[in-house]
Design a protein around this motif. Structure first.
Motif, PDB file in Angstrom:
ATOM      1  N   GLU B  36       0.839  -1.195   0.000  1.00 19.24           N
ATOM      2  CA  GLU B  36       0.000   0.000   0.000  1.00 19.24           C
ATOM      3  C   GLU B  36       0.874   1.245   0.000  1.00 19.24           C
ATOM      4  N   VAL B  37       0.274   2.364  -0.428  1.00 23.79           N
ATOM      5  CA  VAL B  37       1.064   3.582  -0.590  1.00 23.79           C
ATOM      6  C   VAL B  37       1.478   4.177   0.750  1.00 23.79           C
ATOM      7  N   LYS B  38       0.550   4.183   1.722  1.00 23.53           N
ATOM      8  CA  LYS B  38       0.837   4.906   2.958  1.00 23.53           C
ATOM      9  C   LYS B  38       2.036   4.365   3.737  1.00 23.53           C
ATOM     10  N   PRO B  39       2.055   3.072   4.041  1.00 24.64           N
ATOM     11  CA  PRO B  39       3.262   2.562   4.709  1.00 24.64           C
ATOM     12  C   PRO B  39       4.513   2.726   3.859  1.00 24.64           C
ATOM     13  N   ALA B  40       4.351   2.691   2.528  1.00 26.56           N
ATOM     14  CA  ALA B  40       5.521   2.859   1.663  1.00 26.56           C
ATOM     15  C   ALA B  40       6.139   4.233   1.871  1.00 26.56           C
ATOM     16  N   ILE B  41       5.291   5.267   2.028  1.00 29.74           N
ATOM     17  CA  ILE B  41       5.817   6.614   2.249  1.00 29.74           C
ATOM     18  C   ILE B  41       6.567   6.677   3.581  1.00 29.74           C
ATOM     19  N   SER B  42       5.957   6.109   4.639  1.00 26.93           N
ATOM     20  CA  SER B  42       6.624   6.121   5.944  1.00 26.93           C
ATOM     21  C   SER B  42       7.973   5.421   5.876  1.00 26.93           C
ATOM     22  N   MET B  43       7.973   4.256   5.253  1.00 23.50           N
ATOM     23  CA  MET B  43       9.212   3.490   5.139  1.00 23.50           C
ATOM     24  C   MET B  43      10.251   4.292   4.366  1.00 23.50           C
ATOM     25  N   GLY B  44       9.795   4.956   3.291  1.00 18.08           N
ATOM     26  CA  GLY B  44      10.718   5.740   2.474  1.00 18.08           C
ATOM     27  C   GLY B  44      11.386   6.827   3.283  1.00 18.08           C
ATOM     28  N   ILE B  45      10.581   7.559   4.068  1.00 14.29           N
ATOM     29  CA  ILE B  45      11.153   8.646   4.882  1.00 14.29           C
ATOM     30  C   ILE B  45      12.154   8.080   5.881  1.00 14.29           C
ATOM     31  N   ALA B 104       3.730   6.055  13.149  1.00 12.95           N
ATOM     32  CA  ALA B 104       3.798   5.919  11.692  1.00 12.95           C
ATOM     33  C   ALA B 104       5.051   5.162  11.257  1.00 12.95           C
ATOM     34  N   LEU B 105       6.185   5.451  11.898  1.00 11.88           N
ATOM     35  CA  LEU B 105       7.448   4.867  11.444  1.00 11.88           C
ATOM     36  C   LEU B 105       7.889   3.667  12.275  1.00 11.88           C
ATOM     37  N   GLY B 106       7.348   3.617  13.511  1.00 13.49           N
ATOM     38  CA  GLY B 106       7.839   2.682  14.512  1.00 13.49           C
ATOM     39  C   GLY B 106       8.213   1.306  14.027  1.00 13.49           C
ATOM     40  N   ILE B 107       7.245   0.601  13.419  1.00 16.72           N
ATOM     41  CA  ILE B 107       7.532  -0.785  13.083  1.00 16.72           C
ATOM     42  C   ILE B 107       8.538  -0.912  11.944  1.00 16.72           C
ATOM     43  N   TYR B 108       8.742   0.175  11.192  1.00 20.68           N
ATOM     44  CA  TYR B 108       9.652   0.055  10.050  1.00 20.68           C
ATOM     45  C   TYR B 108      11.104   0.262  10.426  1.00 20.68           C
ATOM     46  N   LEU B 109      11.303   1.014  11.534  1.00 22.14           N
ATOM     47  CA  LEU B 109      12.680   1.318  11.895  1.00 22.14           C
ATOM     48  C   LEU B 109      13.518   0.076  12.198  1.00 22.14           C
ATOM     49  N   SER B 139      35.304  14.437   0.097  1.00 14.62           N
ATOM     50  CA  SER B 139      34.831  13.085   0.345  1.00 14.62           C
ATOM     51  C   SER B 139      33.615  13.032   1.271  1.00 14.62           C
ATOM     52  N   PHE B 140      33.680  13.827   2.342  1.00 18.78           N
ATOM     53  CA  PHE B 140      32.616  13.758   3.335  1.00 18.78           C
ATOM     54  C   PHE B 140      31.275  14.187   2.735  1.00 18.78           C
ATOM     55  N   LEU B 141      31.280  15.342   2.039  1.00 20.24           N
ATOM     56  CA  LEU B 141      30.031  15.835   1.462  1.00 20.24           C
ATOM     57  C   LEU B 141      29.508  14.882   0.399  1.00 20.24           C
ATOM     58  N   TYR B 142      30.418  14.329  -0.408  1.00 22.20           N
ATOM     59  CA  TYR B 142      29.993  13.361  -1.417  1.00 22.20           C
ATOM     60  C   TYR B 142      29.317  12.166  -0.762  1.00 22.20           C
ATOM     61  N   SER B 143      29.919  11.672   0.312  1.00 24.70           N
ATOM     62  CA  SER B 143      29.360  10.507   0.994  1.00 24.70           C
ATOM     63  C   SER B 143      27.961  10.793   1.507  1.00 24.70           C
ATOM     64  N   VAL B 144      27.819  11.958   2.159  1.00 23.16           N
ATOM     65  CA  VAL B 144      26.521  12.285   2.723  1.00 23.16           C
ATOM     66  C   VAL B 144      25.484  12.413   1.617  1.00 23.16           C
ATOM     67  N   SER B 145      25.867  13.097   0.517  1.00 28.25           N
ATOM     68  CA  SER B 145      24.878  13.264  -0.546  1.00 28.25           C
ATOM     69  C   SER B 145      24.589  11.921  -1.206  1.00 28.25           C
ATOM     70  N   GLN B 146      25.602  11.062  -1.308  1.00 25.26           N
ATOM     71  CA  GLN B 146      25.333   9.747  -1.890  1.00 25.26           C
ATOM     72  C   GLN B 146      24.337   8.968  -1.023  1.00 25.26           C
ATOM     73  N   GLY B 147      24.517   9.060   0.294  1.00 29.27           N
ATOM     74  CA  GLY B 147      23.580   8.397   1.190  1.00 29.27           C
ATOM     75  C   GLY B 147      22.181   8.937   1.031  1.00 29.27           C
ATOM     76  N   PHE B 148      22.076  10.273   0.983  1.00 27.49           N
ATOM     77  CA  PHE B 148      20.755  10.893   0.887  1.00 27.49           C
ATOM     78  C   PHE B 148      20.063  10.528  -0.423  1.00 27.49           C
ATOM     79  N   PHE B 149      20.791  10.662  -1.536  1.00 28.90           N
ATOM     80  CA  PHE B 149      20.143  10.432  -2.828  1.00 28.90           C
ATOM     81  C   PHE B 149      19.862   8.954  -3.073  1.00 28.90           C
ATOM     82  N   ALA B 150      20.699   8.075  -2.525  1.00 30.05           N
ATOM     83  CA  ALA B 150      20.398   6.645  -2.649  1.00 30.05           C
ATOM     84  C   ALA B 150      19.098   6.340  -1.922  1.00 30.05           C
ATOM     85  N   GLY B 151      18.925   6.954  -0.745  1.00 35.35           N
ATOM     86  CA  GLY B 151      17.675   6.775  -0.006  1.00 35.35           C
ATOM     87  C   GLY B 151      16.493   7.324  -0.777  1.00 35.35           C
TER      88      GLY B 151
END
Lengths: 198, 202
Positions: B36-45, B104-109, B139-151
């Protein structure tokens, strides 16, 4: 509690409770490394090794590990064996290790290993746990080899690197990620169909 | 910090080398939470949050502890423990601070700990932004942005898949393909579509 027959415990991982096709665990490596049979075998052996030893250790420590912090304990045991495997593969099979890349250290988060530790090894005696680990590992390897066979034969026209037929135009899409998902989906569908016929 | 490199990471991680569709990381939650869409959004965040912060923490640990004390070979154990601890901590903090968010997020964490996408992105950061145990420039900024955009890419595909599967339930699929198999076939077609992005040139 009924007595469990060792042979049955070993065989269930192979077919009736196959981790990939039936329980649907450990899909990420199953799809990512199944581009060739060689890679699939390498991954299968690595996972079987880790599964065998983590089940052995966790089962022998099952009365010592406190209930509340069992998950972190399992993770440490599993991560240690994954590190051992990673270093061994880098040392002795550098080519296979490079082919599998990031997926060797990622065995740590493979749901099969954690799942077996939690569901089986932490509740059963050592001998049965080792058999269970071996069976599940071989079941995983079997599934990987089946998937990779379909993909390598159709996608590259080879088997274990040998050319099968001249003049066969390989379907490149089978080697690509899309082919992996399609293969697994259809194989699972086929298994469901066979199960229903019985 | 080079803007072009930054854009390359952003578009590469979200579209071209999408974690689910081309790297096969995080397939278990992808199948488990995409009904379903709703849990998918929570999981995504939750995934975006954990991936970004795990990138930060593991980068610091790798740079200032593992390299310093020559413990690089222990990175698998270190990273998984750090991620597990961080996820647990986040869950506790959210529970105390914002109960609605926790519901909302509890069970997904807790599920995220064993999400190989999180551990995967930290390994990827180390592999691509450290050369011979020395961080490359930025390197540090690249890593952080890579983490964020991969998510972000993960969440995007999860959301798309959830919307498709909501409709798929109403369709007349063959009996033996119902459930997981048809989800895989759908993902396969999505993956084909995403391959179109790899034609992008900079």
């Amino acid at each position: 509690m009924e007595r469990k027959r060792p042979l049955k415990e070993f065989l269930k991982g192979l077919f009736r409770e196959n981790p990939v096709f039936v329980i649907i665990l450990g899909l990420c490596p199953a799809l990512a490394v199944s581009t060739s049979v060689e890679n699939a075998l390498g991954m299968g052996v690595a996972v079987t090794f880790v599964l065998l030893f983590s089940n052995l250790i966790i089962s022998s420590l099952r009365r010592v590990i406190p209930e509340k912090i069992r998950i972190p304990c399992f993770i440490v045991v599993i991560a240690s064996f994954v590190t051992i495997t990673d270093l061994l593969m880098k040392g002795f099979f550098p080519l296979v290790s490079r082919g599998l890349g990031i997926f060797v250290p990622l065995i740590v988060v493979n749901c099969i290993i954690m799942g077996r530790a939690e569901a089986y090894a932490s509740k059963n005696p050592i001998f049965l746990s080792v058999l269970d680990g071996l069976g599940m590992g071989l079941g995983f390897t079997l599934a990987l080899v089946v998937i990779s066979m379909v993909r390598e034969v159709l996608g590259a026209g080879t088997f274990l690197g040998f050319l099968l037929a001249k003049g066969f135009r390989p379907l490149t899409v089978m080697i690509l990620p899309s082919g992996a998902l399609l293969t697994l989906g259809l194989l699972m569908g086929g298994i469901n169909l066979i199960k229903k016929k019985r | 910090m080079n803007l072009q490199q930054f854009l390359l990471i952003a578009i590469g991680m979200v579209f071209i080398q999408n974690f689910i569709l081309s790297k096969f990381l995080g397939l278990c939650p992808f199948l488990g939470v995409s009904h379903e869409v709703k849990p998918a959004i929570s999981m995504g965040i939750a995934v975006i949050f954990v991936m970004t912060f795990s990138s930060i923490i593991t980068w610091l640990i790798y740079r200032y502890i593992l390299i310093r004390f020559d413990l690089v070979y222990l990175r698998t154990i270190f990273f998984i423990l750090v991620i597990a601890t961080f996820v647990q901590l986040t869950e506790m903090v959210i529970q105390k601070v914002n109960l609605a968010l926790h519901k909302a997020l509890g069970i997904y964490l807790p599920l995220i700990t064993t999400n190989c996408a999180v551990l995967g992105v930290t390994f990827l950061n180390i592999d691509s932004f450290f050369v011979n145990a020395k961080p490359v420039a930025g390197s540090f900024l690249y890593s952080v942005s890579q983490g964020f955009f991969a998510g972000l890419g993960f969440s995007l595909v999860l959301l798309l898949m959830a919307s498709i599967r909501e409709r798929l339930d109403l369709c007349d699929t063959p009996e033996s393909l119902k459930g997981v198999p048809i989800a895989f076939i759908t993902a396969s077609i999505m993956s084909l579509a995403f391959m179109g992005f790899s034609g992008f040139r900079f």
